[in-house]
Design a protein around this motif. Structure first.
Motif, PDB file in Angstrom:
ATOM      1  N   GLN A 169       3.226  -4.059  11.209  1.00  0.00           N
ATOM      2  CA  GLN A 169       2.239  -3.084  11.695  1.00  0.00           C
ATOM      3  C   GLN A 169       1.054  -3.761  12.378  1.00  0.00           C
ATOM      4  O   GLN A 169       0.184  -3.089  12.927  1.00  0.00           O
ATOM      5  CB  GLN A 169       1.782  -2.158  10.561  1.00  0.00           C
ATOM      6  CG  GLN A 169       0.922  -2.807   9.473  1.00  0.00           C
ATOM      7  CD  GLN A 169       1.713  -3.462   8.352  1.00  0.00           C
ATOM      8  OE1 GLN A 169       2.690  -4.181   8.586  1.00  0.00           O
ATOM      9  NE2 GLN A 169       1.271  -3.251   7.123  1.00  0.00           N
ATOM     10  N   ASP A 182      -1.852   0.586  14.807  1.00  0.00           N
ATOM     11  CA  ASP A 182      -2.078   1.868  14.134  1.00  0.00           C
ATOM     12  C   ASP A 182      -3.544   2.270  14.305  1.00  0.00           C
ATOM     13  O   ASP A 182      -4.262   2.490  13.347  1.00  0.00           O
ATOM     14  CB  ASP A 182      -1.709   1.687  12.644  1.00  0.00           C
ATOM     15  CG  ASP A 182      -1.747   3.005  11.877  1.00  0.00           C
ATOM     16  OD1 ASP A 182      -1.695   4.066  12.506  1.00  0.00           O
ATOM     17  OD2 ASP A 182      -1.828   2.935  10.635  1.00  0.00           O
ATOM     18  N   TRP A 188      -6.019  -4.635   2.425  1.00  0.00           N
ATOM     19  CA  TRP A 188      -6.812  -3.602   1.766  1.00  0.00           C
ATOM     20  C   TRP A 188      -6.024  -3.060   0.580  1.00  0.00           C
ATOM     21  O   TRP A 188      -4.864  -2.718   0.725  1.00  0.00           O
ATOM     22  CB  TRP A 188      -7.173  -2.475   2.747  1.00  0.00           C
ATOM     23  CG  TRP A 188      -8.102  -1.459   2.157  1.00  0.00           C
ATOM     24  CD1 TRP A 188      -7.812  -0.158   1.859  1.00  0.00           C
ATOM     25  CD2 TRP A 188      -9.471  -1.665   1.761  1.00  0.00           C
ATOM     26  NE1 TRP A 188      -8.910   0.458   1.317  1.00  0.00           N
ATOM     27  CE2 TRP A 188      -9.947  -0.444   1.245  1.00  0.00           C
ATOM     28  CE3 TRP A 188     -10.323  -2.766   1.796  1.00  0.00           C
ATOM     29  CZ2 TRP A 188     -11.239  -0.289   0.758  1.00  0.00           C
ATOM     30  CZ3 TRP A 188     -11.620  -2.612   1.308  1.00  0.00           C
ATOM     31  CH2 TRP A 188     -12.068  -1.382   0.809  1.00  0.00           C
ATOM     32  N   PRO A 189      -6.648  -2.988  -0.587  1.00  0.00           N
ATOM     33  CA  PRO A 189      -5.885  -2.626  -1.786  1.00  0.00           C
ATOM     34  C   PRO A 189      -5.614  -1.126  -1.869  1.00  0.00           C
ATOM     35  O   PRO A 189      -6.262  -0.329  -1.209  1.00  0.00           O
ATOM     36  CB  PRO A 189      -6.818  -3.053  -2.919  1.00  0.00           C
ATOM     37  CG  PRO A 189      -8.176  -2.874  -2.340  1.00  0.00           C
ATOM     38  CD  PRO A 189      -8.059  -3.246  -0.872  1.00  0.00           C
ATOM     39  N   ARG A 190      -4.652  -0.789  -2.685  1.00  0.00           N
ATOM     40  CA  ARG A 190      -4.449   0.615  -3.028  1.00  0.00           C
ATOM     41  C   ARG A 190      -5.631   1.078  -3.855  1.00  0.00           C
ATOM     42  O   ARG A 190      -6.029   0.428  -4.803  1.00  0.00           O
ATOM     43  CB  ARG A 190      -3.184   0.760  -3.869  1.00  0.00           C
ATOM     44  CG  ARG A 190      -1.954   0.402  -3.106  1.00  0.00           C
ATOM     45  CD  ARG A 190      -0.744   0.564  -3.981  1.00  0.00           C
ATOM     46  NE  ARG A 190       0.450   0.317  -3.199  1.00  0.00           N
ATOM     47  CZ  ARG A 190       1.009   1.206  -2.413  1.00  0.00           C
ATOM     48  NH1 ARG A 190       0.476   2.398  -2.290  1.00  0.00           N
ATOM     49  NH2 ARG A 190       2.092   0.897  -1.733  1.00  0.00           N
ATOM     50  N   ARG A 191      -6.188   2.181  -3.461  1.00  0.00           N
ATOM     51  CA  ARG A 191      -7.305   2.742  -4.216  1.00  0.00           C
ATOM     52  C   ARG A 191      -6.845   4.011  -4.927  1.00  0.00           C
ATOM     53  O   ARG A 191      -5.908   4.675  -4.477  1.00  0.00           O
ATOM     54  CB  ARG A 191      -8.472   3.093  -3.281  1.00  0.00           C
ATOM     55  CG  ARG A 191      -8.978   1.983  -2.382  1.00  0.00           C
ATOM     56  CD  ARG A 191      -9.466   0.743  -3.115  1.00  0.00           C
ATOM     57  NE  ARG A 191     -10.294   0.982  -4.290  1.00  0.00           N
ATOM     58  CZ  ARG A 191     -11.612   1.183  -4.267  1.00  0.00           C
ATOM     59  NH1 ARG A 191     -12.248   1.198  -3.123  1.00  0.00           N
ATOM     60  NH2 ARG A 191     -12.293   1.376  -5.387  1.00  0.00           N
ATOM     61  N   PRO A 192      -7.521   4.356  -6.021  1.00  0.00           N
ATOM     62  CA  PRO A 192      -7.237   5.638  -6.680  1.00  0.00           C
ATOM     63  C   PRO A 192      -7.434   6.780  -5.676  1.00  0.00           C
ATOM     64  O   PRO A 192      -8.362   6.725  -4.865  1.00  0.00           O
ATOM     65  CB  PRO A 192      -8.295   5.717  -7.785  1.00  0.00           C
ATOM     66  CG  PRO A 192      -8.767   4.320  -7.971  1.00  0.00           C
ATOM     67  CD  PRO A 192      -8.606   3.628  -6.662  1.00  0.00           C
ATOM     68  N   ARG A 193      -6.546   7.774  -5.745  1.00  0.00           N
ATOM     69  CA  ARG A 193      -6.678   8.890  -4.803  1.00  0.00           C
ATOM     70  C   ARG A 193      -7.533   9.997  -5.385  1.00  0.00           C
ATOM     71  O   ARG A 193      -7.809  10.021  -6.571  1.00  0.00           O
ATOM     72  CB  ARG A 193      -5.283   9.447  -4.494  1.00  0.00           C
ATOM     73  CG  ARG A 193      -4.517   8.521  -3.574  1.00  0.00           C
ATOM     74  CD  ARG A 193      -3.071   8.919  -3.500  1.00  0.00           C
ATOM     75  NE  ARG A 193      -2.446   8.791  -4.818  1.00  0.00           N
ATOM     76  CZ  ARG A 193      -1.144   8.850  -5.046  1.00  0.00           C
ATOM     77  NH1 ARG A 193      -0.322   8.997  -4.051  1.00  0.00           N
ATOM     78  NH2 ARG A 193      -0.654   8.747  -6.256  1.00  0.00           N
ATOM     79  N   ALA A 218      -7.742   3.974   4.047  1.00  0.00           N
ATOM     80  CA  ALA A 218      -7.536   2.883   5.001  1.00  0.00           C
ATOM     81  C   ALA A 218      -6.195   2.243   4.681  1.00  0.00           C
ATOM     82  O   ALA A 218      -5.672   2.391   3.574  1.00  0.00           O
ATOM     83  CB  ALA A 218      -8.661   1.857   4.907  1.00  0.00           C
ATOM     84  N   ASP A 219      -5.645   1.565   5.643  1.00  0.00           N
ATOM     85  CA  ASP A 219      -4.333   0.952   5.433  1.00  0.00           C
ATOM     86  C   ASP A 219      -4.244  -0.328   6.251  1.00  0.00           C
ATOM     87  O   ASP A 219      -4.078  -0.301   7.469  1.00  0.00           O
ATOM     88  CB  ASP A 219      -3.228   1.928   5.838  1.00  0.00           C
ATOM     89  CG  ASP A 219      -1.838   1.398   5.498  1.00  0.00           C
ATOM     90  OD1 ASP A 219      -1.736   0.253   5.020  1.00  0.00           O
ATOM     91  OD2 ASP A 219      -0.862   2.138   5.714  1.00  0.00           O
TER      92      ASP A 219
END
Lengths: 329, 329
Positions: B24, B38, B324-329, B319-320
């Motif tokens: 990507q 992207d 960048w880490p996975r954050r709580p949704r 953000a992706d």
């Protein structure tokens, strides 16, 4: 000796920090275990894994959508207590029971085994997938056999996606055992991890490399003169590939052992991809990062998994857990 | 001396590995830079950052949706060439131009500056946000001033989300400069990073700690006897909080410097959260991980950012990007 940045109750405080940072995972106390708040409605079997701490993000970081339902952390490098396994399994058991994903160490086998017996007494179906991917321990003097290392990530990911498709316990055992059998790892270290009391767990000369090191700093059968990185990666891949019955295509996991930088891991991944190409082995996918470290050891492991197309489908499925990386869409 | 797992062309091979693992992101050669595939359609300004390598995932890992449009990596700990900055900026300039996010080091300032002049000659609007968060260098003998360290992640994230909302260049400069001004960092090390020629960049006694270390192993003003971790974290937070004009609430970034484990970082995060609570400072959000390391240094930094509510909104936006880490949704 210079010790890690931990307090005396190291793991407990870290777990509280984990729960604070990742509210999508619930942390349970007394006994300690973690469960997902984001379980797929199709799951008929709860997936439970665990083991000693010091290998984060494994196992607690792999709790989440498309991965584990629960994980039980032991103290650093020590098996969890069977009561942790029991309570976690009770909590996440599905209508078809619980599957334990267990790394092949004596303590883990015993504690997951005791919990499994008690669960069966309560009428909960339980089966186990044993992960034993580390080829450096194939000829160990102990009767334990190959240890479980970074291949655990592969087994957990494939089983998580299979469980989300609603497979029952027997199916999952078959898938898990097969992908475990198809996954092999080998690890090297240039510097040992720091022990809890401080100082390195073992010492290596500057020009030496521990070939076949374990994820708790178990010394390898071989301490070798350190070869050029390209030669080293080629040797590791050759050692892995000869263990696979099929080797037309593999998923590759380049795993840091703790103190290994992204620059290094990406360099290793690129060298490994080139080696696989020159050996006419298709690279089905590659995952690079620190997933199963040995505290702050400086080193890396390579895992090759000669997946079937079904297993590759599960591997590529979307997942969301604190320790699961963003993948290309 | 025992060196890192790198080849002689270390960064080039690692960048090829990065491009292989993260399709990507597009990697451009001669000169080297990375761009996102992207990009948000609302962006009117291209965001470009960069700097020396050895701090991964910064900067190339922050290229992606909601973050940077382009990043330019230098050699290890060395500024990128101005031609890299120029080409990357040309490629991602929006209808309202380009914003450069620059860490405060002489080489980076010069090279981004030369590129900016050339871009302006070509009629492309360019402005700069300087990141200078490291309080340990506030009183440095040099005229450079505070260096830029982990606060860069905060500035990039906030600006990325603001750019996606379609803000123009002047607005973005204002937002970026303000969040940079509101972000302060301090770092400690118990062991230096490994140099490219092998061996540690500096040595510390077992009971010593480098207080205020830089991300290239710059020695701090102070080498202190190592305090208990809880005391250390409290001191670091006190040093940070007294720099903020407002300190009712902060976003906290706990950043590993390379060889620091998740167990340690999570422990530090929990201690920091407790300290902030006892000081009646609201913890607006906390991010924990290895974002701006100094190769394999063993240590960590704390960054506090006294964000406005608008800045917090940008910080929390989806953000992706690879780093960048996975954050709580």
């Amino acid at each position: 000796m210079s010790s890690l940045f931990l307090t005396d109750d190291g793991v407990d405080l870290a777990l509280r920090g984990f729960a604070r940072v990742h509210p999508q995972v619930s942390l349970h106390a007394d006994p300690t275990y973690a469960t997902t708040n984001d379980r797929h409605p199709n799951r008929r079997v709860g997936l439970v894994s665990g083991g000693g701490s010091g290998h984060e993000p494994l196992h607690v970081g792999m709790v989440g959508r498309g991965l584990l339902d629960a994980a039980v952390p032991g103290r650093i490098f020590a098996s969890p207590h069977n009561r942790q396994v029991l309570e976690a399994s009770r909590r996440v058991a599905g209508p078809e029971g619980v599957l334990h994903i267990v790394k092949n160490y004596t303590g883990d086998r015993i504690n997951f085994g005791i919990a499994a017996e008690r669960l069966r007494d309560e009428g909960i179906a339980v089966q186990r997938v044993l992960v034993d991917d580390d080829i450096a321990t194939e000829n160990a003097q102990t009767a334990t056999g190959r240890r479980g290392t970074a291949g655990t990530v592969i087994v957990e990911k494939v089983l998580g996606a299979a469980a989300d498709e609603g497979h029952g316990l027997d199916d999952l055992v078959e898938v898990g055992a097969d992908v475990a059998r198809r996954s092999r790892s080998v690890a090297v270290a240039r510097r040992a991890q720091t022990t809890l009391s401080g100082g390195p767990a073992f010492t290596l000369a500057d020009d030496e490399l521990e070939y076949g090191v374990g994820i708790h700093g178990e010394r390898a059968a071989e301490t070798i003169p350190r070869p050029p990185l390209d030669v080293l990666v080629g040797r590791m891949l050759d050692d892995l590939l000869q263990r696979h019955e099929e080797q037309r295509g593999v998923v590759l996991l380049v795993n840091g052992l703790g103190a290994t930088t992204q620059l290094e891991l990406l360099t290793i991944a690129e060298l490994a991809a080139e080696h696989l190409g020159s050996r006419r082995v298709r690279l089905l996918d590659v995952l690079v990062g620190t997933f199963v470290p040995a505290l702050d050891m400086s080193g890396f492991s390579l895992t090759t998994s000669a997946m079937t197309s079904d297993q590759l489908h599960y591997w590529r499925a979307e997942a969301d857990a604190p320790g699961w990386p963003r993948r290309p869409r």
